[in-house]
Every structure is written in structure tokens, then in C-alpha cells.
Scaffold this motif. Structure first.
Motif, PDB file in Angstrom:
ATOM      1  N   PRO A 457       0.848  -1.196  -0.024  1.00 35.24           N
ATOM      2  CA  PRO A 457       0.144   0.098   0.011  1.00 35.24           C
ATOM      3  C   PRO A 457       0.697   1.369   0.092  1.00 35.24           C
ATOM      4  N   LYS A 458       1.963   1.178   0.719  1.00 37.03           N
ATOM      5  CA  LYS A 458       2.915   2.436   0.912  1.00 37.03           C
ATOM      6  C   LYS A 458       3.540   2.820  -0.588  1.00 37.03           C
ATOM      7  N   LEU A 459       3.870   1.780  -1.265  1.00 34.15           N
ATOM      8  CA  LEU A 459       4.293   1.942  -2.865  1.00 34.15           C
ATOM      9  C   LEU A 459       3.133   2.326  -3.769  1.00 34.15           C
ATOM     10  N   LEU A 460       2.158   1.863  -3.459  1.00 38.27           N
ATOM     11  CA  LEU A 460       0.902   2.399  -4.437  1.00 38.27           C
ATOM     12  C   LEU A 460       0.462   3.571  -4.290  1.00 38.27           C
ATOM     13  N   ALA A 461       0.570   4.009  -2.841  1.00 35.69           N
ATOM     14  CA  ALA A 461       0.418   5.383  -2.529  1.00 35.69           C
ATOM     15  C   ALA A 461       1.226   6.185  -3.032  1.00 35.69           C
ATOM     16  N   ALA A 462       2.644   5.928  -3.085  1.00 31.33           N
ATOM     17  CA  ALA A 462       3.671   6.806  -3.590  1.00 31.33           C
ATOM     18  C   ALA A 462       3.394   6.993  -5.096  1.00 31.33           C
ATOM     19  N   LEU A 463       3.061   5.950  -5.877  1.00 27.47           N
ATOM     20  CA  LEU A 463       2.638   6.161  -7.269  1.00 27.47           C
ATOM     21  C   LEU A 463       1.653   6.829  -7.514  1.00 27.47           C
ATOM     22  N   ASP A 464       0.647   6.869  -6.735  1.00 28.41           N
ATOM     23  CA  ASP A 464      -0.583   7.921  -6.798  1.00 28.41           C
ATOM     24  C   ASP A 464      -0.139   9.323  -6.535  1.00 28.41           C
ATOM     25  N   ARG A 465       0.888   9.532  -5.700  1.00 28.93           N
ATOM     26  CA  ARG A 465       1.312  10.647  -5.116  1.00 28.93           C
ATOM     27  C   ARG A 465       2.124  11.273  -6.428  1.00 28.93           C
ATOM     28  N   ILE A 466       2.879  10.495  -7.200  1.00 26.49           N
ATOM     29  CA  ILE A 466       3.773  11.123  -8.156  1.00 26.49           C
ATOM     30  C   ILE A 466       2.676  11.340  -9.415  1.00 26.49           C
ATOM     31  N   GLY A 467       1.616  10.675  -9.474  1.00 28.07           N
ATOM     32  CA  GLY A 467       0.618  10.983 -10.618  1.00 28.07           C
ATOM     33  C   GLY A 467       0.161  12.482 -10.155  1.00 28.07           C
ATOM     34  N   THR A 468      -0.217  12.653  -9.019  1.00 31.94           N
ATOM     35  CA  THR A 468      -0.985  13.582  -8.448  1.00 31.94           C
ATOM     36  C   THR A 468       0.049  14.900  -8.682  1.00 31.94           C
ATOM     37  N   LEU A 469       1.508  14.942  -8.380  1.00 34.22           N
ATOM     38  CA  LEU A 469       2.501  15.950  -8.791  1.00 34.22           C
ATOM     39  C   LEU A 469       2.531  15.956  -9.959  1.00 34.22           C
ATOM     40  N   ALA A 470       2.620  15.111 -10.933  1.00 36.54           N
ATOM     41  CA  ALA A 470       2.705  15.322 -12.575  1.00 36.54           C
ATOM     42  C   ALA A 470       1.631  16.058 -12.964  1.00 36.54           C
ATOM     43  N   ALA A 471       0.204  15.759 -12.493  1.00 37.67           N
ATOM     44  CA  ALA A 471      -0.925  16.140 -12.997  1.00 37.67           C
ATOM     45  C   ALA A 471      -1.192  17.877 -12.772  1.00 37.67           C
ATOM     46  N   ALA A 472      -0.559  18.173 -11.307  1.00 37.02           N
ATOM     47  CA  ALA A 472      -0.511  19.361 -10.911  1.00 37.02           C
ATOM     48  C   ALA A 472       0.241  20.325 -11.975  1.00 37.02           C
ATOM     49  N   GLN A 473       1.537  19.730 -12.305  1.00 35.75           N
ATOM     50  CA  GLN A 473       2.426  20.406 -13.344  1.00 35.75           C
ATOM     51  C   GLN A 473       1.867  20.454 -14.395  1.00 35.75           C
ATOM     52  N   ALA A 474       1.199  19.335 -15.051  1.00 38.98           N
ATOM     53  CA  ALA A 474       0.233  19.560 -16.266  1.00 38.98           C
ATOM     54  C   ALA A 474      -0.613  20.664 -16.431  1.00 38.98           C
ATOM     55  N   GLY A 475      -1.300  20.726 -15.165  1.00 39.30           N
ATOM     56  CA  GLY A 475      -2.560  21.646 -15.268  1.00 39.30           C
ATOM     57  C   GLY A 475      -1.887  23.091 -14.972  1.00 39.30           C
ATOM     58  N   SER A 476      -0.744  23.503 -14.291  1.00 41.47           N
ATOM     59  CA  SER A 476      -0.441  24.718 -14.086  1.00 41.47           C
ATOM     60  C   SER A 476       0.378  25.262 -15.552  1.00 41.47           C
ATOM     61  N   ARG A 477       0.846  24.273 -16.062  1.00 44.22           N
ATOM     62  CA  ARG A 477       1.765  24.674 -17.348  1.00 44.22           C
ATOM     63  C   ARG A 477       0.572  25.112 -18.380  1.00 44.22           C
ATOM     64  N   ALA A 478      -0.529  24.118 -18.400  1.00 47.05           N
ATOM     65  CA  ALA A 478      -1.612  24.374 -19.443  1.00 47.05           C
ATOM     66  C   ALA A 478      -2.428  25.697 -19.126  1.00 47.05           C
ATOM     67  N   LEU A 479      -2.543  26.043 -18.237  1.00 47.84           N
ATOM     68  CA  LEU A 479      -3.788  27.232 -17.730  1.00 47.84           C
ATOM     69  C   LEU A 479      -3.352  28.339 -18.697  1.00 47.84           C
ATOM     70  N   PRO A 480      -2.030  28.817 -18.726  1.00 44.32           N
ATOM     71  CA  PRO A 480      -1.753  30.152 -19.398  1.00 44.32           C
ATOM     72  C   PRO A 480      -2.112  29.944 -20.934  1.00 44.32           C
ATOM     73  N   ALA A 481      -1.859  28.865 -21.426  1.00 40.47           N
ATOM     74  CA  ALA A 481      -2.026  28.682 -22.973  1.00 40.47           C
ATOM     75  C   ALA A 481      -3.626  28.747 -23.390  1.00 40.47           C
ATOM     76  N   VAL A 482      -4.406  28.058 -22.280  1.00 38.97           N
ATOM     77  CA  VAL A 482      -5.992  27.974 -22.424  1.00 38.97           C
ATOM     78  C   VAL A 482      -6.241  29.422 -22.367  1.00 38.97           C
TER      79      VAL A 482
END
Length: 487
Positions: A457-482
């Protein structure tokens, strides 16, 4: 009362859900009944219902999301796109992340998805202890002496016997035992190249090879490499015609980091191409034994009739990283490599060499590989499914043919080096793609993930956290273009 011939209830429940998923009745992303609800439906206990869901999770068919429940795993992701590096020789530079990666490995609480180190609990501790004790009794006081290069004959004989199983016919006298894989690779580069020479490498390339090249003052020229078929041989042939290449370094089996195993026809062609050009092939086969339950793939060295291939491997990824035992079959450069081996470190460790010979001879190594390979296969499947379900849209990956490494391409707006730093600050280690290129700035939105560990569960939670961090980056980078488009 359950019939003794029937499988346990949790397996029956899992089988019914698996059929529904595979038939399409439960679409990717669909939420499954809660543990309590499933227990009521199936008239079983809550632990039995949860066991069924965990079985599907281990198979990569469902994903557990904290405080939300179980969901059908997303469909198969697209494969990473092959890179097209410029055919230009350049000095090797490395980012500070390479050194930070190994510094962080020392942390006991780290979720180690970065360094390609197998989980210690998956290694054959008891069998290794038995072999050490047996070897110590057999050798007596001589166990405390030196093992003079080329290394103990009993180990070299066992290595040769094993290699013959997959078509590589060597005599023990053609092998030199080394202080791990890294020394084998260093010796191969030393005897084929001089400072300033050009070495052709796969793109992306294992950063350990780049570190060796940098320390030896060698320049790198990157060859386009496909995540399914391996090094682009047409591109390599063009490079050989236009650049003074002194050697080619490749990981054709269970490639690090892409995970492919090059088709046999490609391996044959690579050996023939370099033989015709008079350019040596340095073959890194350190993951070659990790064939995921399939017959072991032959190495390029198996097709080498002229002695032009310098074959390097070890047991550091399969059995005992800390034993630091590797070997090299250097072909017609045997004498040069043996001399360089003596100069590098006068002798080896007889007790460890004898113990490894016993591991091979007793069958303990093969038994371990079967268990280990199945664990890796299950872990790769589960981690791949988790990434598919929780990382940002546009993520690409391909499950490896062999070995335990995942090469993941994130959306282009995600900075993998920033992701590496953010994850590291939370006790999660990943390998950013910039570590796998000579100039240290390509593959800026790629990461490599180590799957040789249990999916806790600790490893799977870590994978989820990486996904959240990556999604936050993608969102913040995409907003100005939108916003710009909206104006």
C-alpha cells in the motif's frame, strides 16, 4: 459447506469479476462495489470480499484508490515515442540528480522507485548463506587467500555451462571474473577506446555507462532506439560511415531503461554489421537472466564468430548486488582485458566466487530465478496498471519484454527533473529521463521506474502521489495557454 474440489470463495468471486471486466461489462474507470457491498452480494465475509478485490489488483485489472474504493484499471497506454537524437559526437555530462539518486537510496524510509536495485527481501538469503558455509568448509584456510585473475576455475566452468543452455558456447578459459558488472564494462571500454574517442550508444542509455564514459574521457554519439525493436541499425550504419566510432555499447536484452529485448534477427544483424565495420560491440547483459518465465533470450555474443563482441554481465540484478561478482567474455581481446583486470585490482574474493559456483551447480540459482521472475512479472503488471489509472492523461509506457524497469513518457509539459525533486522531498525516489542522455537535457518529460519490489500500500500510494504531482504540473503549465486562446 464448500466442496473441497471447488476453488476458495475469494477466487470464485475474483474470477466472475475478471470475466465481467474482460467481456466489457465493467468498463475502464468503472467503480466496483465496496468491500462491504460486495460481501453482502456474494454472501461472504468482508475479508473474503477484500481478498478477491486484492487478487484483481495484483493482476493489474483493478486499482484501489485511498478512501474511494476499487476501480477497473484504465486501458493499455500508448508506447513511448522513439527519440531521434542528432548524430553528433559530444562529451558526456551528467546532472547532479545521478549522485543525489544514490545518496537518497541510503534512507531507510525511501520508496525506492529510482535506482534499479532489487528488493532485498526477494533475494535468496538462505540459499546464499548455505552456499557460503559450504564453500567455506570446502576451501578451508584457502578461502582467506587471493583469487587471482581470471578467477576461480569452478566458477568459470559453471558460467560456461549455463551459457551453453542458450547458445553461447564458451570455454572457461575465455572468461574473466570481475569486480561486478561496472568493472567488466570499464575494462571493455579501456581496451577498445582511448581518451577522446567516440562511442556509439543507445538513446536513451543507462546512466552508469555514461558515468564510465565520462570518467574515461570518451565522447558519445546517440543512436535512435525504438522501445520495441531496439537500436536503429540503419541509423547506426550511417553513423559508422560518417564518424570514427571506436566501439558500440548496447543492452540488447532487457534493455535499461527501455525494457525491450531485441529480436534475434536484429541481434544477428548488429553483430554482422559491426564485424564488417571492424568496430567492437560491448554487450551489457546484466538483466539477461530475467526472462519473465520465458526461455532465456540469446545474447549477441552467441552469434559472434570472430571474437569481436565483449560480453559483460553479473549477478547484481538477479541475486546478490553486494557480492560484486561479474564476468566478461572479451573474445580476441582476452589478453588485453586480463592485463587490465590485474592492473585494476590484483585479485578477487575466493569465498564468494566458490559460493556462487555452488549456487549455480546446486540449482538454487535457477529455483530463485523462477520465484523472482514471477514476483517481478506481477509487480510490473500492478505498477503499470496503477500508472495507467492515476497518472496524467497523455502518459505513455510499455511493459518491458524482460527485466523490471518501466520507461514512462509523461505529457510534454511535465518537467521530470522538477517532478523528481518534488517526489524526493516526500521520500519517493524516481529516475528522471535527463540522466539517460550524454548531454543531460534530453528526455525532460520521461522517468524510469524500478518494479523489483512488492506492491505494498505504501508503494501504491507513492505512485498515486507521483501522478498527482505530475498532473498538477500539467495543469499549471496548461492554464496560461488556455487563457491565451480564450482572449
Amino acid at each position: 459447506m464448500q466442496n473441497e474440489a471447488e476453488p476458495p470463495s475469494y477466487q470464485q468471486i475474483a474470477s466472475r469479476l475478471r470475466t465481467a471486466i474482460q467481456r466489457g461489462d465493467l468498463a475502464p474507470g468503472a467503480k466496483l462495489p465496496s468491500v462491504r457491498h460486495l460481501a453482502q452480494i456474494e454472501q461472504v465475509s468482508a475479508p473474503t470480499a477484500e481478498h478477491a478485490l486484492r487478487l484483481l489488483e495484483a493482476a493489474g485489472l483493478v486499482v484501489a484508490r485511498p478512501r474511494s474504493g476499487f476501480y477497473v484499471a484504465a486501458g493499455k497506454l500508448a508506447e513511448p515515442q522513439p527519440a531521434l537524437p542528432r548524430a553528433m559526437a559530444r562529451p558526456v555530462t551528467l546532472t547532479a540528480s545521478v549522485h543525489q539518486l544514490f545518496a537518497r537510496v541510503r534512507s531507510p524510509d525511501l520508496v525506492a522507485l529510482g535506482a534499479a536495485s532489487p528488493c532485498a527481501e526477494w533475494l535468496p538469503e538462505k540459499a546464499l548463506a548455505r552456499s557460503l558455509l559450504s564453500a567455506s568448509r570446502r576451501l578451508g584456510p584457502s578461502a582467506l587467500a587471493y583469487s587471482v585473475p581470471p578467477g576461480r576455475l569452478d566458477l568459470r566452468s559453471q558460467i560456461a555451462r549455463r551459457a551453453a543452455r542458450w547458445g553461447l558456447h564458451l570455454s572457461p578459459d575465455q572468461l574473466i571474473v570481475t569486480h561486478g558488472q561496472s568493472q567488466a564494462m570499464r575494462l571493455a571500454l579501456q581496451v577498445t577506446c582511448q581518451r577522446g574517442d567516440v562511442v556509439a550508444i543507445e538513446s536513451p542509455c543507462y546512466f552508469g555507462t555514461l558515468m564510465l564514459m565520462r570518467s574515461l574521457g570518451l565522447r558519445a554519439i546517440a543512436v535512435p532506439t525504438h522501445p520495441r525493436s531496439g537500436m536503429d541499425l540503419a541509423a547506426l550504419e550511417r553513423i559508422l560511415r560518417t564518424h570514427p566510432v571506436s566501439a558500440v555499447v548496447a543492452v540488447p536484452t532487457a534493455n535499461n531503461p527501455l525494457g525491450f529485448t531485441m529480436p534475434v534477427a536484429g541481434k544477428r544483424r548488429l553483430v554482422e554489421l559491426l564485424d564488417d565495420a571492424g568496430v567492437p560491440l560491448i554487450e551489457d547483459d546484466v538483466y539477461g537472466d530475467l526472462s519473465a518465465g520465458k526461455p532465456r533470450a540469446p545474447a549477441c555474443k552467441a552469434f559472434d564468430e570472430s571474437g569481436n563482441v565483449l560480453y559483460c554481465t553479473s549477478v547484481s540484478k538477479t541475486m546478490a548486488p553486494g557480492w560484486r561478482i561479474g564476468w566478461i567474455a572479451p573474445g580476441h581481446r582476452f589478453d588485453a582485458v586480463l592485463e587490465a583486470r590485474v592492473e585494476a585490482s590484483l585479485a578477487g574474493t575466493p569465498l564468494l566466487e566458490a559460493a556462487l559456483a555452488e549456487m549455480f551447480a546446486s540449482g538454487d540459482y535457477d529455483r530463485h530465478l523462477r520465484r523472482y521472475g514471477q514476483r517481478i512479472k506481477d509487480s510490473v503488471r500492478t505498477i503499470s496498471a496503477r500508472i495507467a489509472a492515476t497518472w496524467p492523461e497523455g502518459t505513455r509506457l510499455r511493459c518491458p519484454d524482460d527485466g523490471f524497469l518501466l520507461w514512462v513518457e509523461l505529457p510534454a509539459c511535465v518537467d521530470a527533473l522538477s517532478l523528481y525533486e518534488a517526489a524526493g522531498s516526500e521520500g519517493i525516489s524516481i529516475s528522471p529521463g535527463v540522466m539517460f542522455c550524454p548531454e543531460g537535457h534530453s528526455y525532460g518529460h520521461h522517468v524510469r521506474i524500478n518494479c523489483a519490489q512488492p506492491t505494498t500500500p505504501k508503494l501504491l500510494a507513492a505512485l498515486d502521489r507521483i501522478g498527482t504531482l505530475a498532473a498538477a504540473q500539467a495543469g499549471s503549465r496548461a492554464l496560461p495557454a488556455v487563457a491565451a486562446q480564450a482572449q
